[in-house]
Design an enzyme around this catalytic site. Structure first.
Site, PDB file in Angstrom:
ATOM      1  N   VAL A 103      31.070  42.880  39.060  1.00 51.01           N
ATOM      2  CA  VAL A 103      31.710  42.188  40.265  1.00 51.01           C
ATOM      3  C   VAL A 103      33.096  42.265  40.053  1.00 51.01           C
ATOM      4  O   VAL A 103      33.546  41.987  38.840  1.00 51.01           O
ATOM      5  CB  VAL A 103      30.949  40.839  40.163  1.00 51.01           C
ATOM      6  CG1 VAL A 103      31.929  40.124  41.592  1.00 51.01           C
ATOM      7  CG2 VAL A 103      29.573  40.548  40.501  1.00 51.01           C
ATOM      8  N   CYS A 104      34.117  42.547  40.998  1.00 49.85           N
ATOM      9  CA  CYS A 104      35.361  42.324  40.912  1.00 49.85           C
ATOM     10  C   CYS A 104      35.763  43.264  39.997  1.00 49.85           C
ATOM     11  O   CYS A 104      35.388  44.605  40.008  1.00 49.85           O
ATOM     12  CB  CYS A 104      35.756  40.862  40.692  1.00 49.85           C
ATOM     13  SG  CYS A 104      37.253  40.415  40.708  1.00 49.85           S
ATOM     14  N   THR A 105      36.809  42.921  39.187  1.00 51.41           N
ATOM     15  CA  THR A 105      37.363  43.979  38.033  1.00 51.41           C
ATOM     16  C   THR A 105      36.475  44.033  36.954  1.00 51.41           C
ATOM     17  O   THR A 105      36.800  45.044  36.250  1.00 51.41           O
ATOM     18  CB  THR A 105      38.726  43.373  37.372  1.00 51.41           C
ATOM     19  OG1 THR A 105      38.305  42.104  36.740  1.00 51.41           O
ATOM     20  CG2 THR A 105      39.901  42.812  38.592  1.00 51.41           C
ATOM     21  N   GLY A 106      35.227  43.658  37.035  1.00 46.85           N
ATOM     22  CA  GLY A 106      34.160  44.034  36.068  1.00 46.85           C
ATOM     23  C   GLY A 106      33.980  45.869  36.092  1.00 46.85           C
ATOM     24  O   GLY A 106      33.683  46.428  35.000  1.00 46.85           O
ATOM     25  N   ALA A 151      32.746  44.454  45.124  1.00 46.32           N
ATOM     26  CA  ALA A 151      34.478  44.032  45.491  1.00 46.32           C
ATOM     27  C   ALA A 151      34.760  42.810  44.858  1.00 46.32           C
ATOM     28  O   ALA A 151      33.733  42.006  44.106  1.00 46.32           O
ATOM     29  CB  ALA A 151      34.721  44.354  46.970  1.00 46.32           C
TER      30      ALA A 151
END
Lengths: 206, 206
Positions: A103-106, A151
């Site tokens: 998720v996200c910058t993961g 995202a």
């Protein structure tokens, strides 16, 4: 009910974004037969980037397989990329998973482990992800083989619901969506937010 | 920036629903000048209803005021109503708040403390809330004076964004909404989910 038993590894690390993890957790951990593990470098409590502190249940050294891995992002994504034991663990455990997710910058952490070719991420770090040799999508959820990336932050909820529909049934995903009343009413549309807000926020996020 | 400093109390209790708390936390704790407190009966770590364990930063005895209180719900809402020290604390601190808020079945806890007249809640506990003498709304977010209640689980995100717009500015709410990329794509509409899924889930939730 004949549902498969699954071990899900929710990854914790310093300055992670809590909602990146808790969104998918709330969706996935409600499925019967799921065993949730909160895995970190040590069993010491881990503080998220806005101050919430969570407690691991196991460590990277102790956990050598998982059916699903969920990697959250961080408001301090550059520092997160220096978490080498986590990145090494992601590389080690990935061959054992049915789904490896972020998720996200993961997704930049999955990229650092060499696990993604096409992925989405938080809009503010698309250039970073591209610089890691990943084909960057602007979709909210991207499937590439067994790797599913979401995202920014709240997109983890959408990702997890899609995973439930894929792995279990549409009825299962509908049940969870209803259980968490995920019929969102965001106050603004993307068009209403506009480029000035985005530029200001990008400057702030560094 | 001239933003007001505010103390926000995020209430932790056994078997709470983590996303009820973490949604509003992710929205509110990102505002400059906000001080986040995670308050519980003791400083012992608290396990949520799906197993995530969180660590309080203060206790009911130590915290006697807050600008904003956020009360999450629980999958074990009947047992939550037996958490008398928490309910007593809500009653004590409410006169000091600018906003007293709840997510999901958290509104039944505000009702037990005698703090709400009109409220929303998780759809499965509307009868319970009505039995507490509260006028039950089916809206996703309900404002009644300084009390703001949200429907089930994920509705806390909508509630918190509305609070930011009210207390700060629309630009502030837009910035946070963009930061957490809250442009949801839920897989199903409420009509697609339908009454059979709801009946099955209600039976399961007891």
């Amino acid at each position: 009910m004949g549902l498969p038993e699954m071990d899900i590894a929710f990854v914790l690390y310093p300055n992670m974004t809590a909602l990146d993890l808790v969104g998918p957790y709330e969706v996935l951990a409600s499925i019967p037969g799921i065993r949730s593990h909160f895995v970190a470098e040590t069993r010491d409590a881990v503080s998220a980037d806005r101050g919430l502190t969570m407690v691991p249940t196991t460590t990277f050294a102790e956990m050598d397989r998982a059916d699903v891995v969920v990697v959250p992002g961080s408001g301090h994504w550059k520092e997160a990329l220096e978490q080498q034991p986590m990145i090494d663990w992601l590389r080690k455990v990935h061959p054992t998973t049915k789904y490896t997710t972020s998720v996200c910058t993961g997704s930049t952490l999955l990229a650092a482990a060499g696990l993604v070719d096409v992925a989405t991420t938080h809009w503010a770090v698309r250039d970073l992800l591209a610089s890691q040799g990943v084909e960057v999508s602007t979709d909210r959820v991207v499937e590439s083989g067994k790797v599913i990336t979401a995202a920014g932050v709240s997109a983890g909820i959408d990702m997890a619901l899609r995973l439930v529909a894929m792995e279990f049934t549409d009825a299962g995903a509908k049940t969870v969506q209803l259980a968490i009343e995920y019929f969102p009413e965001p106050p603004f549309t993307q068009d209403e937010i506009g480029p000035e807000i985005a530029e200001g926020l990008k400057a702030l996020l560094g």
